[in-house]
Design a protein around this motif. Structure first.
Motif, PDB file in Angstrom:
ATOM      1  N   LYS A   1      -1.518   1.640   4.007  1.00  0.00           N
ATOM      2  CA  LYS A   1      -1.293   0.222   4.241  1.00  0.00           C
ATOM      3  C   LYS A   1      -2.078  -0.595   3.235  1.00  0.00           C
ATOM      4  CE  LYS A   1      -1.458  -3.305   7.709  1.00  0.00           C
ATOM      5  NZ  LYS A   1      -2.149  -3.950   8.749  1.00  0.00           N
ATOM      6  N   PHE A   2      -1.456  -1.644   2.761  1.00  0.00           N
ATOM      7  CA  PHE A   2      -2.148  -2.644   1.952  1.00  0.00           C
ATOM      8  C   PHE A   2      -1.478  -3.979   2.222  1.00  0.00           C
ATOM      9  CE2 PHE A   2      -3.141  -5.296  -1.614  1.00  0.00           C
ATOM     10  CZ  PHE A   2      -4.484  -5.033  -1.833  1.00  0.00           C
ATOM     11  N   GLY A   3      -2.237  -4.939   2.728  1.00  0.00           N
ATOM     12  CA  GLY A   3      -1.661  -6.225   3.094  1.00  0.00           C
ATOM     13  C   GLY A   3      -0.591  -6.003   4.154  1.00  0.00           C
ATOM     14  N   ALA A   4       0.606  -6.541   3.945  1.00  0.00           N
ATOM     15  CA  ALA A   4       1.706  -6.355   4.892  1.00  0.00           C
ATOM     16  C   ALA A   4       2.592  -5.173   4.502  1.00  0.00           C
ATOM     17  CB  ALA A   4       2.543  -7.625   4.960  1.00  0.00           C
ATOM     18  N   GLY A   5       2.267  -4.489   3.393  1.00  0.00           N
ATOM     19  CA  GLY A   5       3.045  -3.335   2.957  1.00  0.00           C
ATOM     20  C   GLY A   5       2.566  -2.073   3.646  1.00  0.00           C
ATOM     21  N   LYS A   6       3.487  -1.360   4.290  1.00  0.00           N
ATOM     22  CA  LYS A   6       3.145  -0.112   4.977  1.00  0.00           C
ATOM     23  C   LYS A   6       4.058   0.983   4.456  1.00  0.00           C
ATOM     24  CE  LYS A   6       2.100  -2.612   9.224  1.00  0.00           C
ATOM     25  NZ  LYS A   6       2.875  -3.841   9.086  1.00  0.00           N
ATOM     26  N   VAL A   7       3.509   2.177   4.257  1.00  0.00           N
ATOM     27  CA  VAL A   7       4.310   3.310   3.794  1.00  0.00           C
ATOM     28  C   VAL A   7       4.010   4.543   4.634  1.00  0.00           C
ATOM     29  CG1 VAL A   7       4.460   2.484   1.413  1.00  0.00           C
ATOM     30  CG2 VAL A   7       2.646   4.041   2.041  1.00  0.00           C
TER      31      VAL A   7
ATOM     32  N   ARG B   1       8.781   5.220  -5.539  1.00  0.00           N
ATOM     33  CA  ARG B   1       9.302   6.296  -6.392  1.00  0.00           C
ATOM     34  C   ARG B   1       8.512   6.388  -7.689  1.00  0.00           C
ATOM     35  NH1 ARG B   1      13.780   9.424  -7.267  1.00  0.00           N
ATOM     36  NH2 ARG B   1      14.786   8.719  -5.366  1.00  0.00           N
ATOM     37  N   ALA B   2       8.208   5.245  -8.298  1.00  0.00           N
ATOM     38  CA  ALA B   2       7.459   5.241  -9.554  1.00  0.00           C
ATOM     39  C   ALA B   2       6.085   5.881  -9.372  1.00  0.00           C
ATOM     40  CB  ALA B   2       7.303   3.810 -10.061  1.00  0.00           C
ATOM     41  N   VAL B   3       5.396   5.546  -8.293  1.00  0.00           N
ATOM     42  CA  VAL B   3       4.060   6.100  -8.032  1.00  0.00           C
ATOM     43  C   VAL B   3       4.147   7.601  -7.798  1.00  0.00           C
ATOM     44  CG1 VAL B   3       2.060   6.052  -6.493  1.00  0.00           C
ATOM     45  CG2 VAL B   3       3.208   3.921  -7.083  1.00  0.00           C
ATOM     46  N   LEU B   4       5.090   8.032  -6.961  1.00  0.00           N
ATOM     47  CA  LEU B   4       5.205   9.451  -6.621  1.00  0.00           C
ATOM     48  C   LEU B   4       5.609  10.302  -7.821  1.00  0.00           C
ATOM     49  CD1 LEU B   4       6.880   8.995  -3.132  1.00  0.00           C
ATOM     50  CD2 LEU B   4       4.526   9.724  -3.571  1.00  0.00           C
ATOM     51  N   GLU B   5       6.461   9.766  -8.705  1.00  0.00           N
ATOM     52  CA  GLU B   5       6.839  10.515  -9.910  1.00  0.00           C
ATOM     53  C   GLU B   5       5.678  10.618 -10.889  1.00  0.00           C
ATOM     54  OE1 GLU B   5      10.339   8.528 -11.344  1.00  0.00           O
ATOM     55  OE2 GLU B   5      11.659   9.596  -9.958  1.00  0.00           O
ATOM     56  N   MET B   6       4.887   9.563 -11.014  1.00  0.00           N
ATOM     57  CA  MET B   6       3.749   9.576 -11.940  1.00  0.00           C
ATOM     58  C   MET B   6       2.641  10.519 -11.475  1.00  0.00           C
ATOM     59  SD  MET B   6       4.163   7.813 -14.674  1.00  0.00           S
ATOM     60  CE  MET B   6       5.841   8.351 -14.744  1.00  0.00           C
TER      61      MET B   6
ATOM     62  N   PRO C   1       6.382  -5.553  -4.530  1.00  0.00           N
ATOM     63  CA  PRO C   1       5.955  -4.382  -5.307  1.00  0.00           C
ATOM     64  C   PRO C   1       4.439  -4.197  -5.370  1.00  0.00           C
ATOM     65  CG  PRO C   1       7.584  -5.644  -6.532  1.00  0.00           C
ATOM     66  CD  PRO C   1       7.271  -6.427  -5.306  1.00  0.00           C
ATOM     67  N   HIS C   2       3.667  -5.297  -5.418  1.00  0.00           N
ATOM     68  CA  HIS C   2       2.199  -5.199  -5.431  1.00  0.00           C
ATOM     69  C   HIS C   2       1.718  -4.427  -4.203  1.00  0.00           C
ATOM     70  CE1 HIS C   2       1.115  -8.146  -8.609  1.00  0.00           C
ATOM     71  NE2 HIS C   2       2.270  -8.704  -8.284  1.00  0.00           N
ATOM     72  N   ASN C   3       2.163  -4.887  -3.027  1.00  0.00           N
ATOM     73  CA  ASN C   3       1.699  -4.294  -1.779  1.00  0.00           C
ATOM     74  C   ASN C   3       2.215  -2.878  -1.579  1.00  0.00           C
ATOM     75  OD1 ASN C   3       0.294  -6.616  -1.170  1.00  0.00           O
ATOM     76  ND2 ASN C   3       1.880  -7.448   0.161  1.00  0.00           N
ATOM     77  N   VAL C   4       3.462  -2.604  -1.966  1.00  0.00           N
ATOM     78  CA  VAL C   4       4.039  -1.271  -1.790  1.00  0.00           C
ATOM     79  C   VAL C   4       3.320  -0.255  -2.682  1.00  0.00           C
ATOM     80  CG1 VAL C   4       6.129   0.129  -2.046  1.00  0.00           C
ATOM     81  CG2 VAL C   4       6.274  -2.129  -1.027  1.00  0.00           C
ATOM     82  N   VAL C   5       3.057  -0.609  -3.937  1.00  0.00           N
ATOM     83  CA  VAL C   5       2.354   0.298  -4.857  1.00  0.00           C
ATOM     84  C   VAL C   5       0.945   0.580  -4.338  1.00  0.00           C
ATOM     85  CG1 VAL C   5       1.316   0.458  -7.151  1.00  0.00           C
ATOM     86  CG2 VAL C   5       3.673  -0.254  -6.920  1.00  0.00           C
ATOM     87  N   LYS C   6       0.234  -0.460  -3.935  1.00  0.00           N
ATOM     88  CA  LYS C   6      -1.140  -0.273  -3.453  1.00  0.00           C
ATOM     89  C   LYS C   6      -1.180   0.482  -2.129  1.00  0.00           C
ATOM     90  CE  LYS C   6      -3.102  -4.134  -5.975  1.00  0.00           C
ATOM     91  NZ  LYS C   6      -3.653  -5.484  -5.890  1.00  0.00           N
ATOM     92  N   ALA C   7      -0.190   0.279  -1.249  1.00  0.00           N
ATOM     93  CA  ALA C   7      -0.124   1.023   0.012  1.00  0.00           C
ATOM     94  C   ALA C   7       0.176   2.504  -0.249  1.00  0.00           C
ATOM     95  CB  ALA C   7       0.941   0.418   0.923  1.00  0.00           C
ATOM     96  N   THR C   8       1.040   2.785  -1.227  1.00  0.00           N
ATOM     97  CA  THR C   8       1.356   4.177  -1.584  1.00  0.00           C
ATOM     98  C   THR C   8       0.117   4.879  -2.133  1.00  0.00           C
ATOM     99  OG1 THR C   8       3.610   3.483  -2.118  1.00  0.00           O
ATOM    100  CG2 THR C   8       2.939   5.650  -2.888  1.00  0.00           C
ATOM    101  N   ILE C   9      -0.609   4.202  -3.006  1.00  0.00           N
ATOM    102  CA  ILE C   9      -1.833   4.794  -3.560  1.00  0.00           C
ATOM    103  C   ILE C   9      -2.887   4.961  -2.471  1.00  0.00           C
ATOM    104  CG2 ILE C   9      -3.745   4.378  -5.177  1.00  0.00           C
ATOM    105  CD1 ILE C   9      -1.661   3.445  -7.186  1.00  0.00           C
ATOM    106  N   ASP C  10      -2.927   4.045  -1.502  1.00  0.00           N
ATOM    107  CA  ASP C  10      -3.835   4.170  -0.356  1.00  0.00           C
ATOM    108  C   ASP C  10      -3.514   5.440   0.428  1.00  0.00           C
ATOM    109  OD1 ASP C  10      -5.756   3.337   1.698  1.00  0.00           O
ATOM    110  OD2 ASP C  10      -3.996   2.849   2.907  1.00  0.00           O
ATOM    111  N   ALA C  11      -2.227   5.668   0.718  1.00  0.00           N
ATOM    112  CA  ALA C  11      -1.817   6.873   1.453  1.00  0.00           C
ATOM    113  C   ALA C  11      -2.148   8.135   0.662  1.00  0.00           C
ATOM    114  CB  ALA C  11      -0.325   6.820   1.755  1.00  0.00           C
ATOM    115  N   LEU C  12      -1.878   8.123  -0.642  1.00  0.00           N
ATOM    116  CA  LEU C  12      -2.161   9.300  -1.480  1.00  0.00           C
ATOM    117  C   LEU C  12      -3.660   9.584  -1.558  1.00  0.00           C
ATOM    118  CD1 LEU C  12       0.364   8.683  -4.399  1.00  0.00           C
ATOM    119  CD2 LEU C  12       0.516  10.454  -2.650  1.00  0.00           C
TER     120      LEU C  12
END
Length: 172
Positions: free
Chosen positions: A93-99, A117-122, A138-149
């Motif tokens: 989670k980051f802000g209102a973005g949840k993954v 997809r961009a984060v997971l492929e990289m 996109p800001h929140n989704v990318v940061k939430a994905t990196i938070d989960a990873l």
């Protein structure tokens, strides 16, 4: 102590690939008219467990992307990859973005949309199921994905923490 502090990686210039996630044209209204500038979100990774994201702003597109790449190389995290997928299910989670990230079997591919997809492929994950809920920014989704990873733990770390062997961990 912050859990994610041990996942930080020093920037390595070679073998890093970059992917532009979003490019936004912003306007500043002044007495003389509108002044346009660009904001770029970039994800960099070595496709071997290291990923980072950065934001760059400038009056020129190429300059904003270059600034974003420099920023991304300063914000790298190490991610455990187990047989081409993630070791376990994880929410971020980051802000209102949840993954939500789920491991997948061989041949599934990266089932994720847009910024995720961009984060997971990289990072080098080849088989994963991912769902983005909440904000689609996109800001929140990318940061939430990196938070989960960054919250992922490798099977070896879990076995070491529980004082057991890898065989016992997967049997019981």
């Amino acid at each position: 102590m912050d859990k994610r502090s041990n996942n930080k990686v020093k920037p390595v210039e070679s073998t890093m690939k970059e992917k532009l996630v979003a490019l936004n044209r912003v306007a500043k209204v002044t007495k003389g008219g509108r002044t346009f500038s660009f904001a770029a979100i970039v994800v960099v990774g070595d496709e071997n467990g290291t990923v980072g994201q950065g934001l760059g702003k400038a009056r020129d597109v190429s300059e904003s992307i270059a600034k974003a790449v420099d920023d991304a190389k300063k914000n790298l995290v190490k991610v455990p990859i187990h047989k081409g997928t993630i070791p376990h299910e994880q929410k971020g989670k980051f802000g209102a973005g949840k993954v939500l990230l789920k491991p997948a079997s061989d041949g599934t591919g990266v089932i994720a949309g847009g910024a995720m997809r961009a984060v997971l492929e990289m990072v080098g994950i080849h088989n994963v199921l991912a769902k983005s809920t909440g904000s689609s920014n996109p800001h929140n989704v990318v940061k939430a994905t990196i938070d989960a990873l960054s919250k992922l733990r490798s099977p070896m770390d879990v076995a070491k923490q529980r004082n057991m062997t890898m065989d016992k961990l997967f049997k019981g």
